[in-house]
Scaffold this motif. Structure first.
Motif, PDB file in Angstrom:
ATOM      1  N   ASP A 150      33.480  27.952  30.695  1.00  0.00           N
ATOM      2  CA  ASP A 150      34.033  29.341  30.644  1.00  0.00           C
ATOM      3  C   ASP A 150      35.361  29.245  31.526  1.00  0.00           C
ATOM      4  O   ASP A 150      36.303  30.027  31.050  1.00  0.00           O
ATOM      5  N   ALA A 151      35.340  28.242  32.363  1.00  0.00           N
ATOM      6  CA  ALA A 151      36.722  28.413  33.264  1.00  0.00           C
ATOM      7  C   ALA A 151      37.579  27.800  32.318  1.00  0.00           C
ATOM      8  O   ALA A 151      38.784  28.235  32.434  1.00  0.00           O
ATOM      9  N   LEU A 152      37.554  26.864  31.437  1.00  0.00           N
ATOM     10  CA  LEU A 152      38.580  26.352  30.823  1.00  0.00           C
ATOM     11  C   LEU A 152      39.125  27.309  29.455  1.00  0.00           C
ATOM     12  O   LEU A 152      40.250  27.566  28.999  1.00  0.00           O
ATOM     13  N   THR A 153      38.139  28.402  28.992  1.00  0.00           N
ATOM     14  CA  THR A 153      38.386  29.214  27.833  1.00  0.00           C
ATOM     15  C   THR A 153      39.016  30.708  28.487  1.00  0.00           C
ATOM     16  O   THR A 153      39.666  30.986  27.675  1.00  0.00           O
TER      17      THR A 153
ATOM     18  N   ASP B 123      45.994  28.076  32.758  1.00  0.00           N
ATOM     19  CA  ASP B 123      46.571  26.662  33.113  1.00  0.00           C
ATOM     20  C   ASP B 123      45.367  25.754  32.989  1.00  0.00           C
ATOM     21  O   ASP B 123      44.729  25.577  33.980  1.00  0.00           O
ATOM     22  N   PRO B 124      44.892  25.161  32.018  1.00  0.00           N
ATOM     23  CA  PRO B 124      43.711  24.027  31.929  1.00  0.00           C
ATOM     24  C   PRO B 124      43.683  23.069  33.284  1.00  0.00           C
ATOM     25  O   PRO B 124      42.958  22.802  33.541  1.00  0.00           O
ATOM     26  N   LEU B 125      44.889  22.233  33.028  1.00  0.00           N
ATOM     27  CA  LEU B 125      45.185  21.334  34.186  1.00  0.00           C
ATOM     28  C   LEU B 125      44.619  21.776  35.487  1.00  0.00           C
ATOM     29  O   LEU B 125      44.226  21.166  36.051  1.00  0.00           O
ATOM     30  N   LYS B 126      45.344  22.845  35.941  1.00  0.00           N
ATOM     31  CA  LYS B 126      45.042  23.632  37.263  1.00  0.00           C
ATOM     32  C   LYS B 126      43.619  23.935  37.184  1.00  0.00           C
ATOM     33  O   LYS B 126      42.939  23.327  38.578  1.00  0.00           O
ATOM     34  N   ALA B 127      43.114  24.368  36.367  1.00  0.00           N
ATOM     35  CA  ALA B 127      41.551  24.535  36.386  1.00  0.00           C
ATOM     36  C   ALA B 127      40.676  23.594  36.586  1.00  0.00           C
ATOM     37  O   ALA B 127      39.877  23.298  37.241  1.00  0.00           O
ATOM     38  N   ILE B 128      41.025  22.270  35.944  1.00  0.00           N
ATOM     39  CA  ILE B 128      40.315  21.136  36.201  1.00  0.00           C
ATOM     40  C   ILE B 128      40.597  20.701  37.407  1.00  0.00           C
ATOM     41  O   ILE B 128      39.475  19.978  38.090  1.00  0.00           O
TER      42      ILE B 128
END
Length: 589
Positions: A25-28, A32-37
């Protein structure tokens, strides 16, 4: 894989730990996917400030974050399991309560394989597990297979069919192990009756069964019911052995809840002691008789289990061997069988054991009445054979005298008394005593005694003389004096009159093949040909018979091939030709 991931996400979500679903859910939903990871790693990594500076250093050394976290997880998991086990060993309701609270919090993540051992250790240390957890374990085969025996016991208590599925392969393995010893034609050093009761109880199957039962009287009763049912269905006496061995294994382990609940315990224990010591003294005989005489009205069903204990071939072997010893003692002391109380008790126990299948099958829990004529007529007839043996043995030590030899042969080597065969046809007790007299004659290598008894041994009631334990012992003794097989009279009685009468049974064929395996060099070729023709297996024989027959045929063929002859060319190629001829001796005339 999808199923596993689903369980993984669900398990972590149930304990309020961000898992796969949270990360998806966080990535979708992020920009900014890298920051979310990175945020996910910071929030859910190992929250120790002292470790943070080390992570880049591990990166430089090529250590993956997954490997690092996995190693930490494994270390913490082992520490956790160790702590739980310590908690479980301590008595007290408080500790049980702590474990149950810990189980309630952690059970949702049981499907995560890396964490499952922790939950399993909690379950293992809880005395009484709630049904809601047990039902989950039963429904999922993977979880059930990973469950410790201590937990499975609580599942089996109310699930007899599942317990049966677990026990059945062990029972089949136990029977195969026994039969392998009885039929092994290549290893005669491992004889069936040579191991002690305590050594037999160390067997893997018996120990595993005892561990599965634990201290549960209910599970123990289930095993006994399985053994009774299988014994009734197959008539296989090895189930009786297992019944006694399991009880004595639990006795050795001092599992008091079970041994105090089994009414056969003291009787089996006393009999086991006699078998170990190979002797029944006055004290033990009174104890055993007290158990038999003490069966009260309303508790007759105990005779069913007592009879199974006495049907165990090790028990039958001991009782019959002891009876033959007493008969020899009575001959030497000029005593009467009816006056020997221990002998009468042995015969009672033999009758009860040999009648076990009928007792359980008919549910008529009564001790078989011992025919008084067995004691007053059959035993004296059997003892007369023993006296004849002693007379012949003594005569053979005296100086040769043709007239005396003829008289001795006529008086002490004729056909057995008619009473012997008549009672053997009617009584299983008489049959077994005749069989063990045969073994005694084979042990003493008394050719005359063997020929006399073998001529009528096929008459035993219910074909008892063709039972595996007896044939196994007889073959093991016969191979010790192979020279006797050169005489046609010996082979005629042994093969034609005894063995051939039982060849309709696979087991008799296998034992006879085993005998030939060892003594064939002493047999005339015509006899070998006759035997191999008679023993050739057909479609009705099992695979084991075919295999042994083919192996023996190969052995005979190899033995019959002539040694390679030295041809003239072989001689010319001899390395001796390169050695110089010696000079003529100066002393040669």
């Amino acid at each position: 894989m999808a199923s596993s991931n689903k369980f993984l996400g669900t398990g972590l979500d149930d304990v309020s730990v961000p898992g796969q679903n949270f990360l998806r859910d966080a990535l979708t939903s992020c920009t900014d996917p890298l920051k979310a990871i990175e945020e996910f790693q910071l929030e859910n990594g190992i929250l120790l400030p002292s470790l943070r500076p080390m992570l880049p250093l591990l990166d430089l050394h090529g250590v993956r974050r997954l490997d690092f976290h996995t190693s930490v997880l494994e270390e913490l998991r082992e520490k956790m399991i160790e702590h739980i086990n310590k908690l479980g060993k301590k008595d007290g309701k408080g500790n049980e309560k702590k474990l149950k609270e810990l189980l309630a919090k952690s059970f949702p993540i049981i499907k995560i394989k890396a964490l499952r051992p922790v939950i399993m250790s909690i379950l293992k240390n809880i005395t009484h597990i709630d049904d809601k957890y047990l039902k989950v374990l039963v429904r999922d085969r993977e979880l059930y297979n990973d469950t410790d025996t201590e937990v499975k016991r609580q599942i089996w208590q109310d699930n007899q069919s599942l317990f049966g599925d677990e026990v059945s392969p062990l029972l089949s393995l136990y029977i195969r192990e026994k039969e392998n010893v009885l039929f092994d034609h290549e290893n005669m050093s491992q004889l069936f009756f040579s191991s002690s009761p305590k050594l037999r109880r160390q067997g893997n199957v018996v120990q595993k069964l005892a561990h599965m039962v634990g201290t549960s009287v209910k599970l123990y009763d289930m095993v006994l019911q399985f053994l009774r049912t299988l014994f009734l269905r197959t008539k296989n006496i090895h189930y009786c052995t297992l019944r006694a061995e399991l009880l004595m294994t639990l006795h050795d382990a001092e599992v008091h809840p079970i041994i105090s609940a089994d009414p056969c315990h003291k009787f089996t224990w006393c009999l086991d002691a006699c078998i170990r010591e190979r002797n029944v003294d006055i004290k033990r005989s009174r104890e055993l008789q007290g158990f038999l005489d003490g069966v009260k009205k309303g508790t007759e069903q105990i005779l069913g289990d007592l009879s199974m204990t006495l049907c165990d071939p090790y028990a039958v072997n001991f009782l019959a061997t002891s009876a033959i010893k007493i008969l020899h003692h009575l001959i030497n002391t000029e005593g009467l069988p009816r006056d020997n109380s221990i002998l009468i008790l042995l015969l009672r126990m033999l009758a009860l054991g040999l009648g076990s299948w009928d007792i359980i099958n008919t549910q008529q829990f009564k001790e078989p009445k011992l025919d008084s004529q067995v004691v007053t007529k059959y035993l004296p007839a059997l003892m007369s054979l023993m006296v004849d043996d002693q007379v012949r043995a003594l005569h053979n030590k005296l100086p040769p005298d043709e007239r005396e030899s003829a008289i001795t042969t006529i008086e002490h080597s004729g056909p057995p008394p008619d009473a012997c065969e008549a009672y053997m046809r009617e009584s299983v007790v008489c049959s077994v005593l005749a069989m063990y007299y045969t073994l005694h004659a084979a042990k003493t290598k008394d050719r005359g005694a063997l020929l006399r008894i073998l001529s009528i041994l096929g008459s035993c009631k219910n074909g008892l003389a063709y039972s595996d334990p007896f044939l196994h012992q007889l073959v093991a003794l016969l191979i010790q004096f192979p020279d006797e097989f050169q005489g046609e009279d010996f082979s005629t009685v042994l093969f034609d009159e005894f063995f051939f009468a039982g060849l309709s049974k696979d087991n008799v064929t296998r034992h006879l093949l085993k005998l030939i395996w060892y003594i064939y060099p002493k047999l005339p070729e015509t006899r070998i040909h006759t035997l191999m023709k008679a023993l050739q297996p057909g479609t009705q024989h099992n695979e084991a018979v075919h295999k042994v027959y083919e192996a023996l045929q190969q052995k005979l063929t190899t033995q019959a091939e002539p040694a390679p002859s030295t041809t003239e060319m072989d001689y010319l190629d001899s390395p001796l030709l390169s050695v110089p001829m010696p000079s003529p001796s100066p002393y040669h005339m």
